[in-house]
Design a protein around this motif. Structure first.
Motif: not given
Length: 199
Positions: A3-6, A8-12, A153-156
């Protein structure tokens, strides 16, 4: 990372696309976001679900993820200034650590079993929100720095504790858990613009 570097998505999510298990993994993601699953339980269920996961799937998921623009350039600038860049994520280390090739000084993720999964998940090896602060403190000690020298830095919500621990933070495409407590906020697709807020 998620969500930060990717964006709207995530590794999973990206791994599940490679396996054709978007719906099933989406259910796990929703339960985790609702705090119905702990990080170790999420990892254990995902390992069961992803029993066919291979290194080829991981590479394809990483390469196909919707990464923010300018990541390598930001990290190169950080290093050119004699500073350090660390990625700390709850996601599997086998995904997170691929960012070392992009210029991160260090990358920390949860230690999942080796792929293909044959061993059970070790709950103690799975990171949680508090682990982000612990690892940041360990890195500060290693580099001779203090929390006052850090920018997060972060998003959630998994970043909220880290944001509370350091004086400067940037919410990137963030939800209310961190946007409302961050020193700065950025919405967009280019990490360089988020970096300029604190550079």
């Amino acid at each position: 990372m998620d969500g930060t570097l990717i964006r709207g998505s995530a590794a999973a999510v990206e791994i599940s696309r490679q396996l054709g298990l978007e719906r099933e993994t989406g259910e796990l993601e929703r339960a985790f976001a609702a705090r119905e699953l702990t990080p170790p339980r999420f990892a254990a269920l995902a390992c069961e679900l992803w029993s066919g996961l291979t290194e080829e799937h991981i590479a394809a998921a990483f390469d196909g993820a919707p990464w923010m623009e300018g990541i390598r350039e930001v990290w190169a600038d950080i290093r050119a200034r004699g500073e350090r860049c660390a990625v700390i994520s709850l996601s599997p280390g086998f995904f997170v650590e691929r960012l070392l090739d992009w210029g991160a000084d260090t990358a920390h993720g949860s230690r999942w079993p080796a792929v293909p999964f044959r061993d059970p998940v070790d709950p103690a090896a799975i990171l949680d929100a508090h682990a982000k602060v612990r690892i940041a403190d360990e890195l500060c000690a290693e580099y001779g720095l203090g929390r006052a020298d850090c920018v997060a830095y972060g998003d959630s919500m998994s970043d909220a504790e880290l944001f509370a621990a350091v004086p400067v933070s940037v919410a990137v495409n963030a939800d209310h858990h961190v946007r409302d407590v961050a020193a700065h906020a950025y919405t967009g697709t280019d990490l360089r613009a988020a970096y300029e807020l604190v550079r």
